[in-house]
Scaffold this motif. Structure first.
Motif, PDB file in Angstrom:
ATOM      1  N   GLU A  66       0.826  -1.203   0.000  1.00 50.85           N
ATOM      2  CA  GLU A  66       0.000   0.000   0.000  1.00 50.85           C
ATOM      3  C   GLU A  66       0.859   1.252   0.000  1.00 50.85           C
ATOM      4  O   GLU A  66       0.594   2.211  -0.724  1.00 50.85           O
ATOM      5  CB  GLU A  66      -0.895   0.028   1.237  1.00 50.85           C
ATOM      6  CG  GLU A  66      -2.127  -0.837   1.129  1.00 50.85           C
ATOM      7  CD  GLU A  66      -2.882  -0.863   2.441  1.00 50.85           C
ATOM      8  OE1 GLU A  66      -2.675   0.029   3.279  1.00 50.85           O
ATOM      9  OE2 GLU A  66      -3.676  -1.798   2.634  1.00 50.85           O
ATOM     10  N   PHE A  69       3.836   1.718  -1.121  1.00 46.52           N
ATOM     11  CA  PHE A  69       4.542   1.998  -2.369  1.00 46.52           C
ATOM     12  C   PHE A  69       3.632   1.965  -3.590  1.00 46.52           C
ATOM     13  O   PHE A  69       4.059   2.255  -4.697  1.00 46.52           O
ATOM     14  CB  PHE A  69       5.706   1.027  -2.547  1.00 46.52           C
ATOM     15  CG  PHE A  69       6.793   1.283  -1.561  1.00 46.52           C
ATOM     16  CD1 PHE A  69       7.645   2.359  -1.740  1.00 46.52           C
ATOM     17  CD2 PHE A  69       6.924   0.500  -0.439  1.00 46.52           C
ATOM     18  CE1 PHE A  69       8.620   2.628  -0.805  1.00 46.52           C
ATOM     19  CE2 PHE A  69       7.903   0.766   0.501  1.00 46.52           C
ATOM     20  CZ  PHE A  69       8.752   1.834   0.317  1.00 46.52           C
ATOM     21  N   GLY A  70       2.388   1.604  -3.363  1.00 47.30           N
ATOM     22  CA  GLY A  70       1.425   1.651  -4.464  1.00 47.30           C
ATOM     23  C   GLY A  70       1.460   0.420  -5.352  1.00 47.30           C
ATOM     24  O   GLY A  70       1.021   0.475  -6.481  1.00 47.30           O
ATOM     25  N   TRP A  71       1.970  -0.693  -4.833  1.00 44.92           N
ATOM     26  CA  TRP A  71       1.936  -1.923  -5.629  1.00 44.92           C
ATOM     27  C   TRP A  71       0.612  -2.617  -5.398  1.00 44.92           C
ATOM     28  O   TRP A  71       0.016  -2.526  -4.329  1.00 44.92           O
ATOM     29  CB  TRP A  71       3.084  -2.854  -5.219  1.00 44.92           C
ATOM     30  CG  TRP A  71       4.429  -2.279  -5.471  1.00 44.92           C
ATOM     31  CD1 TRP A  71       4.818  -1.548  -6.550  1.00 44.92           C
ATOM     32  CD2 TRP A  71       5.573  -2.353  -4.611  1.00 44.92           C
ATOM     33  NE1 TRP A  71       6.128  -1.175  -6.424  1.00 44.92           N
ATOM     34  CE2 TRP A  71       6.614  -1.655  -5.251  1.00 44.92           C
ATOM     35  CE3 TRP A  71       5.812  -2.948  -3.378  1.00 44.92           C
ATOM     36  CZ2 TRP A  71       7.887  -1.530  -4.689  1.00 44.92           C
ATOM     37  CZ3 TRP A  71       7.082  -2.824  -2.831  1.00 44.92           C
ATOM     38  CH2 TRP A  71       8.099  -2.124  -3.485  1.00 44.92           C
TER      39      TRP A  71
END
Lengths: 430, 430
Positions: free
Chosen positions: B313, B315-317
């Motif tokens: 979450e 790092f936006g993966w």
């Protein structure tokens, strides 16, 4: 035009982004935020908290700055008057212009873009926006791309990454589409709807920035018409790399939509075997035409002519001619129609202007330009250009030995060439 | 519905609402129960073995605090549809996010190792070598998560929760003096000594661990619970917290009634199980060991999973049990690495895990107030939560709780550094 100039400069700068040596052209949001702002009398106004952009166009401009001093005093200033001369030590603003009202639709980069989620068109999360890259031109800031790599992340925790050999991983802003709604995901738009907004020339530039895989998947989703325009605009290297990646059947289809001179150039730079395969796929008429083009000298009229033009007979009335234009598959460029006899020998040229202003019953023979100007396919491009300049033409027909029309040269296609204009002619124009 | 009710309507309890409740049930109960993991059981056991019934009173206010904090996390998940790590990154930026993430990853790796150590200890009591049980457990955990979807995994977790009931039986087998237990549960008894404060902070830290808030919020989001269904989730949280602390209560009672009475010194949960046999009988010991095995297995799934959730979450993966491995490669690889590290450490011969646990406890102590403060600011952020921000009384209670944790941690530091100051502080408070 200043706007055009900017675009050209931005393009040059965009190329520099990849080049870490010249990275000084790029300003990152991480380095802009927190910079002290002074007015011209050296009074400290505060530190930059956020920057607002006007998200219109391919390279949005910074329009406003939020400056905050201590804890409570927060001011919104117009970007006008900001001077980047002393950045990164400080920013000087000449005549600070407080904005009581922000421009409509403006977007705060730090709030709405930085750290937000990037999702692809299928809604799969990819990564977050680690930093935002701006390009300064004079004192205007243009948002160029979003940094999604480790380097951006390291900069955010305060490391000075200048001169590191690490690659900056950037997504051009043109591919990005902020999603409206309650929350602020950013969509990587690799969807055609928005691509259509980018001019093919800009798009061709952007294609150069992409890795082969990305470029291919992007190109796959384009319509043939749009793809043909990109191939027309791309420079030789990108064009050839794209050509080598497009399946042959599709390529032939795209060729029929392209400017024929470019197709001839492409065909000529392909290996013999591949060229022959493509010509076979094209069908005999098309193949014969391109063989003719290829046989012409690179500098001669034959290489610039198109066979997409409209011919009419001398007895056709103006009304009939207009109807014929409407019924035809209109060529990409249309300046005039050409009057020919049944055996295609050229009689004259009718400009669209004459066609539109004449009584609809007049026959073609009455609408002709007074002087019949034409060239042979062997004529040098400089000669063609001089004739167009002399007679104020935007297009010129090409005829063969028997005076039959074989093509038309439009001024647009000639303009892309480096034409040598004799000084005498230049003087005459002025 | 003009005003979304904050509390479930008490007037009618229909079958439909019961069914709906059962379908929403899960995240709250699971999260709270995993709080009683291998190190949790160890901490409660040691509290009972060293201080008798002395800490029973603490469990009541701790349950209330747990409910308050978990409710906030669940509410944030339902309102924003985003995980806690996501909100922290988007609101506070990279630095704070990395700080919290680093802390969480360190403590969770240490805890995962502790879970596998718990599995090893529990199976070795029954005579199975850790070189068999730990790799098998790791494989089972990995398969469950990579092959299952959220619904399936949640069902397995809920079954695991019911096994905590073994501690209730163990408590009765230990034959405590119930009136004494009841009195200790309601009358606080506080002493200011380093061991007491250390145990106090350990108990708070294990009951309200920072990672729990992240896990709860993420699973609320993944389960797709929105504000309409939220009133049922609130009961999920309340029931989960109460059940969990009843379990903790009985663990303390078991050890207080046996080991504390007999004055047997213990260091680990397996010591407890082994020492129980001669006093409370073989059944009590087995029940205790089985409980430990269940808790450790359960947490060995959830801890790496929760770590993976919030790292992705932040790092936006892409993340989530319902995603394919192809769509969420980071999610699955990170999870796998966590399991491998956890299992491998336990198999290193002659390794001492105590120091690792001490570091983990210390980091946890710093992290807990930090995460709680971040949560409180987020849950009161109107642009995120709209009308669902905290009521004033809840903020007051939460700040008071954070204050108590910080004061206790500072006191512990002081008492550890200057043991003679303990008496002065004690007299000053009384």
């Amino acid at each position: 035009m200043a706007g055009k100039d900017h675009v050209r400069q931005i393009r040059r700068m965009l190329e520099d982004i990849e080049d870490t040596e010249k990275a000084s052209h790029v300003l990152y949001l991480s380095s802009i935020l927190g910079t002290r702002v002074f007015d011209e009398r050296a009074r400290h106004l505060g530190r930059i908290k956020d920057i607002a952009i006007d998200p219109v166009g391919g390279f949005p401009k910074a329009v406003a700055v939020i400056v905050k001093k201590w804890f409570l005093r927060r001011r919104t200033l117009s970007w006008e008057g900001f001077d980047l001369g002393e950045f990164p030590q400080r920013l000087v603003v000449h005549a600070p212009l407080p904005l009581s009202q922000l421009p409509r639709n403006c977007v705060f980069v730090g709030d709405k873009i930085l750290d937000q989620q990037l999702v692809d068109t299928n809604g799969i999360k990819i990564i977050r926006a680690n930093d935002v890259a701006f390009i300064p031109i004079h004192n205007t800031l243009f948002l160029a791309s979003i940094s999604i790599g480790l380097k951006g992340l390291l900069r955010r925790i305060g490391l000075n990454t200048d001169g590191w050999s690490m690659k900056e991983n950037l997504v051009p802003w043109a591919y990005v589409e902020p999603l409206e709604g309650k929350f602020r995901d950013i969509k990587l738009k690799i969807s055609e709807s928005r691509l259509g907004d980018i001019h093919p020339a800009d798009f061709a530039d952007l294609l150069e920035k992409l890795a082969r895989e990305q470029r291919l998947s992007l190109f796959r989703n384009l319509s043939n018409r749009y793809a043909s325009r990109i191939l027309d605009e791309a420079d030789a290297e990108v064009r050839m790399s794209l050509v080598s990646e497009i399946p042959q059947r599709r390529l032939v289809h795209i060729f029929t939509l392209m400017y024929e001179g470019n197709v001839a150039d492409i065909l000529l730079s392909l290996p013999e075997a591949k060229r022959r395969e493509l010509l076979v796929l094209m069908g005999p008429a098309e193949a014969r035409h391109f063989q003719l083009l290829m046989s012409c000298n690179k500098e001669s009229a034959g290489r610039f002519m198109t066979r997409k033009f409209i011919t009419v007979l001398p007895q056709d009335s103006a009304r009939e001619i207009i109807r014929k234009i409407q019924a035809s598959d209109p060529p990409r460029v249309l300046h005039a129609v050409y009057v020919v006899k049944h055996d295609l020998t050229l009689v004259g040229t009718i400009s669209l202007r004459n066609l539109l202003i004449s009584p609809s019953g007049d026959p073609a023979s009455k609408l002709l330009k007074k002087k019949l100007v034409y060239v042979r396919k062997s004529a040098h491009k400089n000669v063609v250009y001089s004739m167009m300049a002399k007679y104020d033409l935007t297009s010129i027909p090409v005829v063969d030995r028997k005076h039959r029309i074989i093509g038309v040269i439009n001024v647009e296609d000639l303009l892309k060439e480096r034409v040598y204009v004799p000084a005498k002619q230049d003087a005459e124009q002025v | 519905m003009s005003q979304p009710s904050r509390m479930p309507s008490r007037s009618r309890i229909s079958w439909k609402s019961i069914l709906l409740f059962l379908s929403i049930l899960g995240p709250g109960i699971i999260t709270a129960n995993v709080g009683n993991d291998a190190s949790g059981i160890t901490t409660y056991s040691l509290a009972g073995a060293r201080f008798g019934y002395g800490f029973l009173w603490l469990l009541v206010p701790l349950t209330i605090a747990l409910i308050f904090i978990q409710e906030m996390a669940a509410r944030m998940g339902a309102v924003t549809g985003r995980g806690l790590a996501q909100l922290i990154r988007e609101t506070y930026g990279v630095r704070i996010t990395l700080l919290i993430m680093a802390g969480l990853v360190i403590t969770n790796i240490a805890n995962t190792i502790a879970e596998f150590a718990g599995i090893a200890a529990a199976t070795e009591i029954v005579g199975v070598s850790r070189f068999i049980s730990v790799p098998l457990a790791a494989l089972a955990v990995w398969l469950l998560v990579t092959k299952g979807n959220y619904n399936k995994v949640e069902k397995v977790f809920l079954v695991a929760c019911t096994f905590y009931i073994v501690y209730y039986f163990a408590a009765f087998l230990a034959h405590p003096i119930w009136p004494e237990v009841a009195k200790a549960a309601v009358v606080p008894k506080i002493t200011i000594t380093a061991p007491y404060l250390l145990m106090f902070i350990a108990l708070v830290g294990t009951t309200i661990a920072p990672w729990m808030q992240f896990y709860l919020q993420s699973s609320i989001v993944e389960k797709g619970i929105d504000m309409r269904k939220y009133r049922y989730s609130r009961w999920d949280v309340i029931i989960g917290s109460i059940i969990t602390d009843i379990t903790a209560f009985f663990i303390v009672v078991v050890c207080a009634a046996t080991l504390f009475k007999a004055g047997i010194p213990v260091e680990t949960a397996s010591d407890v199980a082994l020492s129980l046999a001669p006093i409370a009988g073989q059944y009590a010991a087995w029940l205790f060991a089985f409980g430990l095995f269940n808790a450790a297995m359960f947490a060995a799934v959830v801890l790496p999973l929760s770590t993976t959730y919030y790292v992705c979450e932040a790092f936006g993966w892409e993340s989530g049990l319902n995603k394919k491995i192809r769509d969420a490669p980071f999610f699955y690889s990170f999870f796998t690495i966590m399991i491998l590290i956890g299992a491998a450490f336990v198999l290193i011969p002659n390794i001492h895990l105590i120091q690792l646990m001490v570091i983990s406890q210390a980091v946890n102590g710093v992290l807990l107030p930090l995460v709680l403060v971040a949560m409180l600011f987020l849950v009161n952020n109107r642009s995120l939560m709209g009308q669902h921000v905290n009521p004033a009384w809840l903020n007051l209670a939460a700040w008071a709780f954070i204050g108590i944790i910080i004061v206790a941690s500072l006191l512990l530091g002081l008492v550890t550094l200057f043991p003679e100051s303990a008496e002065y502080i004690a007299t000053a408070i009384m």
